[in-house]
Design a protein around this motif. Structure first.
Motif, mmCIF file in Angstrom:
data_model
loop_
_atom_site.group_PDB
_atom_site.id
_atom_site.type_symbol
_atom_site.label_atom_id
_atom_site.label_comp_id
_atom_site.label_asym_id
_atom_site.label_seq_id
_atom_site.Cartn_x
_atom_site.Cartn_y
_atom_site.Cartn_z
ATOM 1 N N LYS A 409 27.270 38.175 -12.992
ATOM 2 C CA LYS A 409 28.265 39.214 -13.247
ATOM 3 C C LYS A 409 28.909 38.999 -14.609
ATOM 4 O O LYS A 409 29.162 37.866 -15.020
ATOM 5 N N ALA A 437 31.559 49.779 -10.961
ATOM 6 C CA ALA A 437 30.414 49.364 -10.154
ATOM 7 C C ALA A 437 30.003 47.910 -10.411
ATOM 8 O O ALA A 437 29.588 47.208 -9.484
ATOM 9 N N ASN A 438 30.135 47.456 -11.661
ATOM 10 C CA ASN A 438 29.501 46.186 -12.007
ATOM 11 C C ASN A 438 30.374 45.151 -12.714
ATOM 12 O O ASN A 438 29.965 43.994 -12.825
ATOM 13 N N SER A 441 36.349 42.549 -11.052
ATOM 14 C CA SER A 441 36.464 41.508 -10.039
ATOM 15 C C SER A 441 37.617 41.819 -9.099
ATOM 16 O O SER A 441 38.643 41.153 -9.088
ATOM 17 N N GLY A 442 37.474 42.893 -8.346
ATOM 18 C CA GLY A 442 38.498 43.239 -7.362
ATOM 19 C C GLY A 442 39.634 44.069 -7.913
ATOM 20 O O GLY A 442 40.199 44.894 -7.216
ATOM 21 N N THR A 477 35.419 53.903 -7.037
ATOM 22 C CA THR A 477 35.467 52.715 -6.194
ATOM 23 C C THR A 477 34.885 53.008 -4.813
ATOM 24 O O THR A 477 34.127 52.204 -4.253
ATOM 25 N N ALA A 480 31.198 53.205 -5.047
ATOM 26 C CA ALA A 480 30.594 51.879 -5.193
ATOM 27 C C ALA A 480 30.684 51.074 -3.911
ATOM 28 O O ALA A 480 30.025 50.037 -3.771
ATOM 29 N N GLY A 481 31.527 51.514 -2.978
ATOM 30 C CA GLY A 481 31.679 50.814 -1.712
ATOM 31 C C GLY A 481 32.353 49.465 -1.853
ATOM 32 O O GLY A 481 32.017 48.512 -1.138
ATOM 33 N N LYS A 482 33.325 49.377 -2.785
ATOM 34 C CA LYS A 482 34.004 48.106 -3.020
ATOM 35 C C LYS A 482 35.509 48.252 -2.807
ATOM 36 O O LYS A 482 36.099 49.245 -3.232
ATOM 37 N N PRO A 483 36.145 47.262 -2.186
ATOM 38 C CA PRO A 483 37.601 47.298 -1.999
ATOM 39 C C PRO A 483 38.321 46.854 -3.275
ATOM 40 O O PRO A 483 38.773 45.717 -3.390
ATOM 41 N N GLN A 484 38.412 47.732 -4.260
ATOM 42 C CA GLN A 484 39.004 47.395 -5.548
ATOM 43 C C GLN A 484 40.293 48.191 -5.765
ATOM 44 O O GLN A 484 40.513 49.223 -5.136
#
Length: 610
Positions: A409, A437-438, A441-442, A477, A480-484
């Motif tokens: 990353k 997406a990439n 870091s949160g 977010t 992207a399916g991320k808890p950010q």
């Protein structure tokens, strides 16, 4: 990188191993000796080393003893003195005047090794133990750079003169000093005068023909109008393509400031960042304990320098310049590959960025040819059409870095400007999508600073379409399916901000952002910012109109408590919390230590800069 890099010597044993009887230059710094491109003393040392000079480093010398300062003897050409990556008073005290207990740049983390007014303390230390020596002392780094002309000192609540006179040094190099320090060394080595080196300040017995005269030290101490006039002229002559030299009477002598050095070219900036740094803590410092900033410094990459944001509370533009200089993609990718070979590297580049992450790769063509405009700014009150934000190079760079073998990353932790993202109609959304997406870091850092039009105007910041940006971030977010989440940085008690404005900001955060911001700093009137000028004069220097300035410590703390929900303010429940908010992280854990400067402390100029 060199395949077998070595440290610059910091001990007599290392000098003996190199066959040196005497170094040409000794650098004295308020930081521990981390040999990395994020640390100013290391960079200056490496640049001089590349130019053929013998350079040694003394890190955080004990000012109460001669053991550290005398262990390497006396240099042949000059002493170089810097307070380190931070102004020492900012490093040692909070905005409320409390002594800081911890220091990310000191072995063991206990804040006991960087003295107050470190530049002056170290110069006095040298003079005390090398009495009568003709070897000149040269000041540099952020502390010297921003105190090179008379400035307001919040810790003494008075106007102090140039640090060049206060420290009784011989020369001062301001700004990013890689080019000027070599020119100065060349002049001293050849026996010629360095008086004409760009980016240099010196003392003189007479004014310099053709240079602009600033109001005298005596005048600016007595008259706020003279102080304001001095600073406006000083700031207006900070661009390398348009600046004139300055001089100013200090008692019976004169301070002379030569015009600044031009920004480094892409090739020069590449070369500076690719010098053979070890990216390690020197063993002498390592024996005293771990340096908290070390891991982040080792595994981060600077992609550019400079900032055209030019916010009133921030000294970056004055120190690094309003012109953004970007490295080549090829150089950054070489450094990326080099990082994968370091011991302890786990596949994560913790930050790829600069003062602001998304200023990489584009600049105003007019500025590059003719210098920064004198009648407007690049981003305020709105983005200048000549700037033409374009994130295409940055998108390509991040994708290429991500594809380097051994990289898991590449994080973008420097913080971004939402207004630049929204203004780039072609690539802005693609950039935000890529980051979400990439490269997040949160949490993604943004710094709206305030929401009041009046306060933002005094900050020199535009009213950002914050809700629009927030909503798009949340949409991407979810995709992207991320808890950010977004981390918002706000400033408390900036000139123009009273309790009323802070309560309005608090209501906005609760009703529109649905959060209680964790990252907020009390404005610190640090040297050489336009906001500090307002703090002193209680006037807007552009309009001359009065500005409310909160100077009471308790009232400043009350403003901060209102925003955090820990004191009396709107939205506070009976326990003093808003419920459901994240636990506050330890200081420094959510920002890049090697650029302490970059995220939450812009008002203090806390940038890691030479």
């Amino acid at each position: 990188m060199n395949t077998t890099p070595r440290f610059l010597p910091a001990t007599r044993k290392e000098m003996d191993a190199l066959g040196w009887k005497r170094p040409d230059v000794i650098l004295v710094t308020g930081d521990s000796y981390v040999d990395a491109p994020a640390i100013g003393a290391a960079v200056v040392g490496r640049v001089l080393d590349r130019a053929g000079y013998k350079v040694a480093i003394i890190a955080q010398p004990d000012i109460h003893s001669d053991l550290d300062i005398t262990r390497l003897g006396e240099p042949a050409l000059f002493w170089g003195v810097t307070g380190g990556s931070l102004d020492s008073m900012v490093a040692n005290y909070t905005a409320s005047g409390k002594k800081r207990k911890r220091c990310d740049y000191t072995p063991g983390g206990e804040n006991t090794r960087r003295p107050d007014r470190a530049v002056i303390a170290y110069t006095n230390l040298i003079r005390r133990h090398f009495k009568g020596s003709p070897v000149p002392i040269v000041l540099g780094g952020i502390e010297a750079s921003l105190r090179r002309v008379p400035h307001y000192d919040a810790w003494q609540n008075r106007i102090r003169g140039s640090i060049l006179f206060d420290a009784k040094a011989d020369y001062l190099l301001y700004g990013m000093g890689e080019r000027s320090v070599v020119e100065l060394a060349d002049a001293l080595a050849s026996g010629s005068s360095p008086d004409d080196v760009s980016g240099l300040c010196r003392k003189s017995d007479a004014p310099v023909p053709g240079y602009l005269e600033l109001p005298s030290l005596e005048e600016v101490k007595k008259d706020k109008g003279a102080f304001s006039s001095m600073f406006v002229t000083f700031k207006a002559n900070a661009d390398a393509l348009t600046a004139r030299g300055l001089f100013q009477k200090h008692d019976t002598r004169y301070l002379v400031q030569n015009p600044p050095q031009p920004p480094l070219t892409e090739t020069e900036l590449d070369a500076v960042n690719e010098l053979p740094y070890t990216r390690e803590l020197h063993p002498l410092c390592q024996s005293m304990g771990e340096v908290r900033a070390m891991e982040t410094i080792r595994f981060s990459i600077a992609t550019h320098r400079g900032c055209y944001g030019d916010c009133n509370f921030c000294a970056i533009a004055l120190h690094q310049g309003r012109t953004v200089s970007s490295r080549s993609e090829a150089s950054i990718l070489r450094e990326t590959r080099d990082l994968t070979a370091l011991s302890g590297f786990k596949g994560y580049i913790l930050d790829a960025g600069g003062p602001t992450a998304n200023m990489y790769g584009f600049e105003c063509e007019k500025k590059l040819k003719k210098g920064a405009c004198t009648d407007r700014r690049c981003l305020y009150p709105s983005i200048c059409p000549a700037l033409k934000p374009d994130h295409s190079r940055l998108i390509s760079l991040l994708k290429q870095m991500q594809q380097v073998p051994g990289i898991k990353k590449v994080f973008s932790a420097s913080g971004i400007r939402p207004d630049l993202v929204l203004a780039d109609k072609k690539k802005g959304d693609l950039y935000l999508r890529e980051v979400v997406a990439n490269h997040t870091s949160g949490q993604l850092k943004i710094a709206p600073e305030h929401t009041s039009d009046k306060v933002l105007s005094l900050m020199g910041k535009p009213q950002t379409e914050l809700i629009r940006f927030r909503n798009r971030f949340l949409e991407l977010t979810a995709e992207a399916g991320k808890p950010q989440f977004l981390t918002y940085y706000f400033m408390v008690a900036h000139p123009g901000c009273g309790q009323k404005e802070m309560e309005e900001l608090t209501r906005f955060c609760q009703s529109e952002l649905h959060t209680r911001p964790e990252q907020a700093q009390i404005f610190t009137p640090t040297p050489s910012t336009l906001s500090t000028l307002m703090y002193v004069t209680e006037k807007d220097p552009e309009t001359g109109k009065p500005v409310f300035v909160e100077k009471q410590k308790d009232a400043k703390e009350r403003q901060k408590a209102t925003l955090h929900g820990t004191g009396r303010g709107p939205g506070r429940d009976r326990k003093g919390t808003s419920g459901g908010y994240r636990k506050k992280s330890a200081p420094g854990t959510d920002r890049r230590p090697g650029k302490h400067k970059a995220s939450a402390h812009k008002s203090s100029g806390r940038r890691n800069s030479r």
